[in-house]
Design a protein around this motif. Structure first.
Motif, PDB file in Angstrom:
ATOM      1  N   TYR A 536      -9.581   0.760  -9.751  1.00 28.65           N
ATOM      2  CA  TYR A 536      -8.183   1.167  -9.719  1.00 28.65           C
ATOM      3  C   TYR A 536      -7.294  -0.071  -9.674  1.00 28.65           C
ATOM      4  O   TYR A 536      -7.543  -1.022  -8.910  1.00 28.65           O
ATOM      5  N   VAL A 537      -6.245  -0.066 -10.470  1.00 28.28           N
ATOM      6  CA  VAL A 537      -5.297  -1.173 -10.538  1.00 28.28           C
ATOM      7  C   VAL A 537      -3.998  -0.748  -9.869  1.00 28.28           C
ATOM      8  O   VAL A 537      -3.449   0.320 -10.175  1.00 28.28           O
ATOM      9  N   VAL A 538      -3.527  -1.557  -8.932  1.00 37.50           N
ATOM     10  CA  VAL A 538      -2.287  -1.245  -8.218  1.00 37.50           C
ATOM     11  C   VAL A 538      -1.159  -0.997  -9.216  1.00 37.50           C
ATOM     12  O   VAL A 538      -1.062  -1.655 -10.246  1.00 37.50           O
ATOM     13  N   ASN A 539      -0.316  -0.021  -8.899  1.00 39.30           N
ATOM     14  CA  ASN A 539       0.831   0.414  -9.698  1.00 39.30           C
ATOM     15  C   ASN A 539       0.449   1.338 -10.849  1.00 39.30           C
ATOM     16  O   ASN A 539       1.310   1.698 -11.657  1.00 39.30           O
ATOM     17  N   THR A 540      -0.815   1.747 -10.928  1.00 39.58           N
ATOM     18  CA  THR A 540      -1.210   2.742 -11.920  1.00 39.58           C
ATOM     19  C   THR A 540      -0.753   4.129 -11.445  1.00 39.58           C
ATOM     20  O   THR A 540      -1.011   4.523 -10.308  1.00 39.58           O
ATOM     21  N   THR A 541      -0.075   4.857 -12.315  1.00 31.89           N
ATOM     22  CA  THR A 541       0.463   6.172 -11.962  1.00 31.89           C
ATOM     23  C   THR A 541      -0.656   7.172 -11.678  1.00 31.89           C
ATOM     24  O   THR A 541      -1.674   7.202 -12.369  1.00 31.89           O
ATOM     25  N   ILE A 542      -0.448   8.006 -10.662  1.00 33.57           N
ATOM     26  CA  ILE A 542      -1.410   9.058 -10.327  1.00 33.57           C
ATOM     27  C   ILE A 542      -0.696  10.411 -10.303  1.00 33.57           C
ATOM     28  O   ILE A 542       0.537  10.468 -10.260  1.00 33.57           O
ATOM     29  N   LYS A 543      -1.475  11.495 -10.304  1.00 32.12           N
ATOM     30  CA  LYS A 543      -0.899  12.834 -10.382  1.00 32.12           C
ATOM     31  C   LYS A 543      -0.396  13.338  -9.039  1.00 32.12           C
ATOM     32  O   LYS A 543       0.705  13.888  -8.946  1.00 32.12           O
ATOM     33  N   GLN A 544      -1.209  13.165  -7.979  1.00 32.55           N
ATOM     34  CA  GLN A 544      -0.892  13.862  -6.731  1.00 32.55           C
ATOM     35  C   GLN A 544      -1.549  13.174  -5.549  1.00 32.55           C
ATOM     36  O   GLN A 544      -2.236  12.167  -5.702  1.00 32.55           O
ATOM     37  N   ALA A 545      -1.340  13.743  -4.353  1.00 26.64           N
ATOM     38  CA  ALA A 545      -1.926  13.195  -3.132  1.00 26.64           C
ATOM     39  C   ALA A 545      -3.443  13.137  -3.266  1.00 26.64           C
ATOM     40  O   ALA A 545      -4.086  14.127  -3.581  1.00 26.64           O
ATOM     41  N   ASP A 546      -3.993  11.965  -2.984  1.00 24.64           N
ATOM     42  CA  ASP A 546      -5.435  11.762  -3.117  1.00 24.64           C
ATOM     43  C   ASP A 546      -5.886  10.875  -1.963  1.00 24.64           C
ATOM     44  O   ASP A 546      -6.269  11.361  -0.897  1.00 24.64           O
ATOM     45  N   THR A 547      -5.752   9.585  -2.124  1.00 24.55           N
ATOM     46  CA  THR A 547      -6.196   8.649  -1.090  1.00 24.55           C
ATOM     47  C   THR A 547      -5.457   8.849   0.232  1.00 24.55           C
ATOM     48  O   THR A 547      -6.035   8.677   1.310  1.00 24.55           O
ATOM     49  N   ILE A 548      -4.177   9.237   0.166  1.00 28.89           N
ATOM     50  CA  ILE A 548      -3.417   9.370   1.418  1.00 28.89           C
ATOM     51  C   ILE A 548      -3.973  10.476   2.307  1.00 28.89           C
ATOM     52  O   ILE A 548      -3.673  10.527   3.502  1.00 28.89           O
ATOM     53  N   LEU A 549      -4.807  11.354   1.745  1.00 26.04           N
ATOM     54  CA  LEU A 549      -5.391  12.438   2.541  1.00 26.04           C
ATOM     55  C   LEU A 549      -6.419  11.923   3.534  1.00 26.04           C
ATOM     56  O   LEU A 549      -6.879  12.686   4.392  1.00 26.04           O
ATOM     57  N   LEU A 550      -6.773  10.628   3.460  1.00 21.05           N
ATOM     58  CA  LEU A 550      -7.676  10.048   4.456  1.00 21.05           C
ATOM     59  C   LEU A 550      -7.041  10.053   5.842  1.00 21.05           C
ATOM     60  O   LEU A 550      -7.753  10.027   6.851  1.00 21.05           O
ATOM     61  N   ARG A 574       3.453  10.613  -9.713  1.00 23.13           N
ATOM     62  CA  ARG A 574       4.409  11.043 -10.734  1.00 23.13           C
ATOM     63  C   ARG A 574       5.337  12.156 -10.237  1.00 23.13           C
ATOM     64  O   ARG A 574       4.958  12.977  -9.408  1.00 23.13           O
ATOM     65  N   GLU A 575       6.549  12.162 -10.784  1.00 23.15           N
ATOM     66  CA  GLU A 575       7.599  13.081 -10.354  1.00 23.15           C
ATOM     67  C   GLU A 575       7.207  14.535 -10.551  1.00 23.15           C
ATOM     68  O   GLU A 575       7.625  15.407  -9.796  1.00 23.15           O
ATOM     69  N   SER A 576       6.409  14.804 -11.581  1.00 27.62           N
ATOM     70  CA  SER A 576       6.063  16.189 -11.922  1.00 27.62           C
ATOM     71  C   SER A 576       4.865  16.698 -11.136  1.00 27.62           C
ATOM     72  O   SER A 576       4.325  17.755 -11.446  1.00 27.62           O
ATOM     73  N   GLY A 577       4.442  15.974 -10.117  1.00 27.36           N
ATOM     74  CA  GLY A 577       3.277  16.369  -9.336  1.00 27.36           C
ATOM     75  C   GLY A 577       3.516  17.660  -8.568  1.00 27.36           C
ATOM     76  O   GLY A 577       4.652  18.111  -8.396  1.00 27.36           O
TER      77      GLY A 577
END
Length: 736
Positions: A536-550, A574-577
């Protein structure tokens, strides 16, 4: 004619329930949503439908093979409209009052109604629709027409009501045949039998599903009800009953028709009042009327897809909560009525507070499908149980053929279910249940994780390769950190549960522990954060909550690393998440005492997702395509209130469980939040919190005494207790 006059009642009975409904529970609008998908969805755990929609759905009834399986659509014969007419024609919208028709969703009483006043004609027309909460095989339509003035009783005033049915197109899911046309002379009813057309998976479904539909009155053409001009009021009702067994549907209809219209309604509203008064509610003190309505609507839409616990006849097994509820499921936007991780991670933590029996019904669905989950694992060359990403009638994989990679790679669903079992135990303290129900599932999930893991030969490291985490924008990655973390939690829980429940297989436990100890949790030491997956490269856009669920809900990492995760991934989501993403940011910031950031994400998590008319949720922000009646978003939103602002949690530490009670805070514009009720072990608790104090009041008739642990101090509380925290107090653990 006498048949109809039997339904004439005093209008005050009809209005009585509504008069008692406060604004926080009454959603009123003089216009309907432009997108009718955002009409209220009503249900009772057995049947569900969307108001003015073309479909009724029944719990557990699906049609279609494998990924083409979807809830079997029953035409919506309850979609009935009534016109007031005389010999010259029927009243038009132009003859209505200035505001036309009022549409109301009464959350407290559990029904939808429309009310049209025709000033020039001196009359009011009310129509009500609801699935009965006690007679849960029954769907009810009622109409009441009332003359409002003496001048209305004239020769040219309306002389009849015209009822028309709008069921939509014929169903492609059922082969329907008429069993009986009904006869008023014999007391028989119009009866239809339907058999589903296509099996989901023959190994676990050898025969089609069969349902019976009985009508108190069947409208092959518009029904004309005579209304003499001297008669002040006219009321009529149509009841439709459905079940897999004809005898059950028949008894329901017979029992319902023995009741007066007012008694039938009262039985329904009493059941909803019992839910709000005895099961669960959240009240806000302060100037937040819209937020109060959104909270109540969210609770209602979530609860009305669940089985009624008190019913006229025994419930059938429940087939779970899909993301858009029981009243939807024919469309791809409804996820075909399938069950996902949404059930365990997003909805169950709220549903369990409605009552432990509700939570057990959701988890029992997984237990009943354990053999299918084991088959799913074996068919892919693995051991244990691999629960499908999408599950319906059989418990085999039914993910849409469009997206095979999702079904293959989102393996976190299995440890998600195990995690949910552990959280339910931590809240319920049901030690018998854990051995009878949870341990068999947890053991098979652990076996699957171990067989799916790739362990290096010369290094003490194991990986989960070719997976997809919650962020579905990034398929086919290695060591998704959420997937690995929840898998480690599942392995630890299985080992503990096995020992607690008397299993003495040391070799099995050692194997689970070996993978648990070695499973990689990625950590970037330079930036002190968890990369979402390998590469994973920092600043790559993601869809939704993932890692923060830790952080929340997993409680796997609550360190400064977690705070860095929150800051890094907030910038790239992303805004449309989906709606629940921002609710999870809110919970994690609030529990990290970053309250102002939490407020921002909390408001973001609902303001752009709730349609104004009837507070129906969308999966995506307004302006994007997405699912309607999105219960997953509602679940995340309510978790933000209970666990984020409320600051509570439930944990298991070996053979002990405890409720963590922290000093809470409140949303902007709110003075106090009152949660009635929280369920914890053998007690029922009232949790009241503000920016000045937090008070927990718990009571239990039976069971062991509770203790409060704060630091090294242990205080006996007894079976009933009050705990008050003020700002600056350390969290306390309530245990027994």
């Amino acid at each position: 004619m006498l048949k109809f006059l039997g339904f004439v009642v005093i209008l005050a009975v009809l209005r009585g329930c509504n008069a008692q409904t406060s604004a926080a529970y009454l959603l009123q609008s003089h216009s309907l949503p432009t997108d009718r998908n955002f009409m209220p969805t009503l249900g009772n755990g057995h049947l569900g439908y969307t108001v003015y929609g073309d479909a009724i759905f029944m719990n557990g009834v699906y049609n279609g093979g494998s990924g083409n399986s979807k809830r079997a659509r029953i035409p919506n014969w309850l979609n009935i409209t009534t016109e007031v007419c005389d010999r010259f024609g029927c009243a038009t919208d132009a003859e209505a009052a200035v505001n036309g028709t009022s549409y109301e969703m009464d959350l407290r009483d559990g029904y939808f109604r429309s009310r049209t006043t025709y000033n020039g004609l001196g009359l009011t027309l009310e129509q009500r629709t609801y699935p009965h909460k006690y007679y849960n095989r029954a769907l009810v339509y009622e109409v009441v027409a009332t003359r409002n003035s003496e001048n209305a009783a004239r020769a040219n005033s309306p002389q009849f009501l015209r009822l028309s049915q709008h069921p939509g197109n014929a169903s492609d899911a059922f082969d329907f045949v008429v069993v009986s046309n009904g006869s008023s002379a014999s007391g028989d009813f119009r009866t239809i039998r339907g058999r589903t057309e296509i099996l989901e998976f023959e190994r676990f479904q050898p025969t089609p599903q069969e349902i019976y539909i009985l009508f108190s009155q069947y409208l092959e053409q518009p029904l004309q009800l005579e209304w003499p001009t001297w008669q002040a009021e006219l009321r009529h009702r149509i009841i439709i009953c459905m079940d897999r067994e004809q005898s059950v549907a028949l008894k329901e209809l017979q029992d319902v028709l023995q009741l007066s219209a007012s008694s039938l309604l009262e039985k329904h509203t009493d059941a909803w009042h019992n839910f709000w008064n005895r099961d669960f509610s959240i009240a806000l003190v302060g100037n937040a009327p819209e937020l109060s309505q959104i909270i109540n609507a969210g609770i209602f839409y979530l609860a009305n897809s669940l089985p009624s616990l008190s019913t006229n006849q025994k419930n059938e097994p429940f087939y779970g909560l899909s993301p858009t509820g029981l009243g939807r499921g024919n469309l791809e936007a409804d996820y075909q009525g399938h069950n996902f991780w949404d059930t365990e991670i997003w909805m169950l933590p709220v549903v369990t507070h409605f009552g432990f029996e509700y939570g057990k019904q959701l988890l029992d669905y997984r237990g009943r499908k354990l053999e299918a989950a084991k088959y799913n694992a074996r068919s892919k060359g693995y051991k244990g149980a691999r629960f499908p990403w999408e599950s319906a009638y059989t418990g085999t994989e039914v993910t849409n053929p469009c997206c095979p990679e999702v079904a293959q790679q989102e393996i976190h669903i299995s440890p998600d279910i195990s995690f949910a079992l552990q959280k339910f135990l931590a809240q319920s303290g049901d030690w018998t249940w854990v051995c009878e129900k949870a341990w068999p599932i947890a053991a098979e999930v652990a076996e699957f994780v171990v067989s799916r893991a790739a362990c290096e030969e010369f290094r003490p490291v194991c990986h989960l390769l070719n997976v997809m985490g919650p962020d579905e924008d990034h398929p086919d990655v290695d060591d998704n950190v959420y997937t690995n973390a929840v898998s480690k939690i599942a392995l630890e829980f299985a080992e503990w549960a096995g020992g607690y429940c008397g299993n003495d297989s040391t070799e099995l436990f050692a194997n689970w522990r070996r993978v648990n100890d070695r499973l990689v949790i990625l950590h970037d030491t330079e930036l002190d954060y968890h990369p979402q997956h390998a590469g994973y490269v920092v600043n790559t856009t993601i869809k939704q909550a993932d890692t923060i669920l830790l952080g929340y809900p997993l409680r796997y990492d609550l360190s400064n690393t977690h705070l860095n995760d929150l800051n890094i991934y907030a910038k790239v989501t992303r805004e449309s998440g989906p709606a629940m993403t921002w609710s999870m940011f809110a919970v994690n910031h609030l529990t990290s005492k970053e309250e102002w950031v939490g407020h921002e994400y909390f408001e973001r998590g609902y303001k752009n997702y709730v349609r104004p008319e009837f507070k129906v949720w969308s999966e995506t922000p307004l302006g994007y395509e997405g699912s309607a009646n999105f219960l997953t978003g509602i679940g995340g939103f309510l978790q933000a209130i209970i666990y984020g602002y409320g600051g509570i949690n439930f944990v298991r530490n070996n053979d002990k469980i405890s409720m963590i009670v922290s000093f809470g805070t409140v949303p902007l514009g709110v003075d106090e939040v009152q949660v009635n009720y929280l369920r914890y072990s053998h007690s029922t608790c009232r949790w009241v919190f503000s920016n000045r104090y937090s008070r927990m009041n718990c009571g239990a008739r039976t069971g062991p005494d509770f203790y409060m642990v704060q630091g090294k101090k242990r205080t006996l509380l007894g079976r009933s207790f009050n705990v008050t925290l003020v700002k600056g107090d350390e969290p306390v653990h309530i245990t027994f």
